[in-house]
Design an enzyme around this catalytic site. Structure first.
Site, short mmCIF file in Angstrom:
data_model
loop_
_atom_site.label_atom_id
_atom_site.label_comp_id
_atom_site.label_asym_id
_atom_site.label_seq_id
_atom_site.Cartn_x
_atom_site.Cartn_y
_atom_site.Cartn_z
CG HIS A 180 -2.05 0.94 1.12
ND1 HIS A 180 -1.96 2.27 1.41
CD2 HIS A 180 -3.32 0.72 0.70
CE1 HIS A 180 -3.12 2.83 1.18
NE2 HIS A 180 -3.97 1.93 0.75
CG ASP A 192 -8.55 -4.46 -2.47
OD1 ASP A 192 -9.77 -4.35 -2.32
OD2 ASP A 192 -7.82 -3.53 -2.85
N1 CMC Z 1 4.21 -7.52 -4.76
C1 CMC Z 1 5.56 -7.48 -4.92
N2 CMC Z 1 6.30 -6.36 -4.79
C2 CMC Z 1 5.65 -5.22 -4.50
C3 CMC Z 1 4.26 -5.18 -4.31
C4 CMC Z 1 3.54 -6.38 -4.44
N3 CMC Z 1 2.20 -6.39 -4.29
N4 CMC Z 1 3.88 -3.92 -4.02
C5 CMC Z 1 5.00 -3.18 -4.03
N5 CMC Z 1 6.07 -3.97 -4.31
C6 CMC Z 1 7.48 -3.54 -4.37
C7 CMC Z 1 7.75 -2.79 -5.67
O1 CMC Z 1 8.22 -3.66 -6.68
C8 CMC Z 1 8.79 -1.80 -5.21
O2 CMC Z 1 10.02 -2.45 -5.17
P1 CMC Z 1 11.39 -1.63 -5.49
O3 CMC Z 1 11.50 -0.59 -4.41
O4 CMC Z 1 12.47 -2.68 -5.40
O5 CMC Z 1 11.22 -1.05 -6.87
C9 CMC Z 1 8.39 -1.45 -3.78
O6 CMC Z 1 7.66 -2.60 -3.31
C10 CMC Z 1 7.50 -0.22 -3.68
O7 CMC Z 1 6.40 -0.38 -4.57
P2 CMC Z 1 5.74 0.82 -5.40
O8 CMC Z 1 5.02 0.26 -6.58
O9 CMC Z 1 6.75 1.88 -5.63
O10 CMC Z 1 4.69 1.31 -4.32
P3 CMC Z 1 3.44 2.21 -4.61
O11 CMC Z 1 3.18 2.93 -3.35
O12 CMC Z 1 3.63 3.04 -5.83
O13 CMC Z 1 2.28 1.17 -4.93
C11 CMC Z 1 0.50 -0.36 -4.65
C12 CMC Z 1 1.32 0.76 -4.00
C13 CMC Z 1 -0.71 -0.66 -3.77
C14 CMC Z 1 -0.03 0.13 -6.03
C15 CMC Z 1 1.39 -1.60 -4.83
O14 CMC Z 1 1.81 -2.06 -3.57
C16 CMC Z 1 0.69 -2.72 -5.60
O15 CMC Z 1 0.72 -2.73 -6.83
N6 CMC Z 1 0.03 -3.68 -4.87
C17 CMC Z 1 -0.76 -4.69 -5.51
C18 CMC Z 1 -2.11 -4.13 -5.91
C19 CMC Z 1 -3.02 -3.94 -4.72
O16 CMC Z 1 -3.16 -4.80 -3.87
N7 CMC Z 1 -3.73 -2.80 -4.68
C20 CMC Z 1 -4.73 -2.50 -3.64
C21 CMC Z 1 -4.34 -1.32 -2.81
S1 CMC Z 1 -5.34 -1.21 -1.31
C22 CMC Z 1 -6.93 -0.82 -1.86
C23 CMC Z 1 -7.04 0.59 -2.29
O17 CMC Z 1 -6.95 1.48 -1.47
O18 CMC Z 1 -7.27 0.80 -3.47
#
Ligand code: CMC
Length: 441
Positions: free
Chosen positions: A317, A375
């Protein structure tokens, strides 16, 4: 600060920012909120310095002042108008949370009765909307339908689109909260080819949603109190979440003066993506793809592999670097629903629990502070309630509508409202001259 301006509030301090290239420096005001990090006021920074701030993804940007919801992501805290989500999920009901979000205080018994009555008496939708539903393909995704029909409410209810009129704003909010379950259930009924069910005024909000979705005219429908309570809790857990992508979309759409129905439709569009409200559907697809507990290590390895785009859906998140407090409640709710329905060995839940256990012990997930989010367990719960996966994001949208409209109202009612207009770091071509087609190689 108010809206997009610091107004007359006294700064808590000042910060000096200096440019090593030119030697110039600027004094910036720092403002404290009630809780959470303070903010540095950059509003007039461009005028003073000729620089923009640069923050793609808005990781360090406070886009507005708000009094609605507070999240402390480091400690897994979520407060609505100051009240912890755990207490609201345990002791309140969805319509009370709606009142709280919209009005800022818990209602008195008389206010609660009046609010319930208002919402109950706004649940029907214009009869002509049925024709609109018939225009969609039979296999249309219900979120595609919701984007269209919610935007179309501005055509059906033009008497509440004058955003300068506080009464119209409030009625539009009531209409949206009240009609979303009806519209969502109609989207489901369209997909299965069953007759639309009119709402029943003797049922609660959550019961009505279940009735309009699963009831049929040929039979009586008796809501199951345990399942209705679980539905209500799903709606509470999704009611608001501060300045997330869809809420920010609603605020930006509304900043131009657009009507509330159009703004909420824009929020639904933003919610649909798999990184946001579409994640619950993506979690189920992932659990199915994993298929058995034995294959979990393979998927954990894929999630950690930078050359593989696969991510563990329902994990991570932007704000929570701790267990999402909504996920804890959702997991408990999931078990309650499965117990009530006598589902002992739900295979996808078994895979989900094992996946969670393994991921929480894995260094990659520990280091990056990736925990299950809301989720992760909501999909299994909603499926057990009988909803198809395409409806999961729609239910998220039903619950979140009150958050969107509360933020929209707060923004419209802020004293110094301006259109939201970010700038950019331009890295495209410099000025050049047009070359006629016949002179291009
Ligand atoms: N699985 C594996 N690695 C992950 C994941 C994951 N689900 N989420 C983040 N990472 C890693 C990512 O690869 C990155 O690694 P590095 O620093 O080595 O590049 C690091 O963690 C930070 O990730 P980010 O994408 O920069 O983080 P963000 O804040 O931009 O994204 C997120 C947040 C929720 C979009 C992301 O964690 C994700 O894609 N999760 C899966 C989708 C999901 O479950 N979404 C629901 C969110 S909660 C409901 C809502 O409020 O909508």
């Amino acid at each position: 600060m108010a809206g997009s301006s610091s107004g007359s509030r006294a700064a808590a301090g000042r910060m000096t920012l200096s440019d090593q290239r030119s030697g110039d420096s600027w004094e910036l005001d720092v403002f404290d909120g009630t809780l959470g990090p303070s903010v540095i006021d950059f509003q007039n920074f461009y005028a003073k310095s000729g620089h923009f701030t640069f923050d793609p993804g808005f990781t360090s940007t406070g886009s507005c002042e708000s009094r609605i919801t507070f999240i402390d992501g480091e400690n897994g805290i979520l407060l609505h108008r100051g009240y912890p989500i755990e207490e609201l999920a345990a002791d309140s009901d969805y319509l009370e949370v709606c009142y709280l979000l919209l009005h800022g205080e818990l209602p008195t018994p008389a206010e609660k009765a009046e609010f319930d009555d208002i919402i109950t008496h706004h649940t029907m939708v214009h009869e002509q909307l049925r024709y609109f539903y018939r225009g969609f393909r039979r296999d249309a995704h219900p979120m595609a339908i919701m984007c269209g029909v919610v935007g179309a409410l501005s055509a059906f209810y033009p008497d509440t689109t004058d955003i300068a009129d506080p009464r119209q704003r409030l009625i539009a909010a009531h209409r949206l909260v009240a009609k979303m379950p009806t519209l969502a259930a109609m989207a489901y009924k369209s997909s299965v080819g069953q007759p639309y069910m009119y709402p029943r005024n003797d049922l609660t909000y959550a019961e009505n949603l279940l009735f309009m979705t699963f009831g049929v005219p040929a039979e009586d429908y008796e809501p199951n109190p345990v399942l209705a309570r679980a539905m209500d809790r799903i709606l509470i857990l999704h009611a608001d979440h501060e300045q997330n992508a869809s809420t920010s979309t609603v605020r930006i759409a509304g900043s131009s003066g657009a009507n509330p129905f159009a703004c909420i439709a824009s929020g639904i569009a933003s919610l649909w993506g798999p990184a946001h409200g579409g994640a619950n559907q993506a979690v189920m697809a992932m659990l199915r793809e994993i298929g058995s507990k034995e294959r979990i290590p393979e998927y954990i390895a894929r999630a950690k592999d930078k050359s593989d785009p696969f991510r563990l859906m329902g994990f991570g998140h932007r704000v929570y670097k701790h267990y999402d407090p909504r996920a804890t409640i959702m997991r408990q709710s999931c078990h309650e629903v499965l117990d009530e329905l006598g589902i002992r060995d739900e295979p996808l839940l078994g895979i989900a629990m094992e996946l969670e256990r393994i991921a929480l012990e894995d260094d990659y997930f520990i280091e990056k502070k990736l925990f299950p989010n809301v989720d992760f367990y909501s999909g299994v719960t909603m499926r057990a309630l009988g909803f198809p996966e395409t409806m999961f994001s729609v239910l998220f949208a039903v619950g979140r509508t009150v958050g969107w409209i509360s933020h929209w109202k707060e923004m419209v009612e802020a004293p110094q409202r301006r259109i939201d207009r970010p700038r950019q770091l331009y890295t495209g071509a410099e000025k050049r001259h047009y070359v006629p087609l016949d002179r291009r190689a």
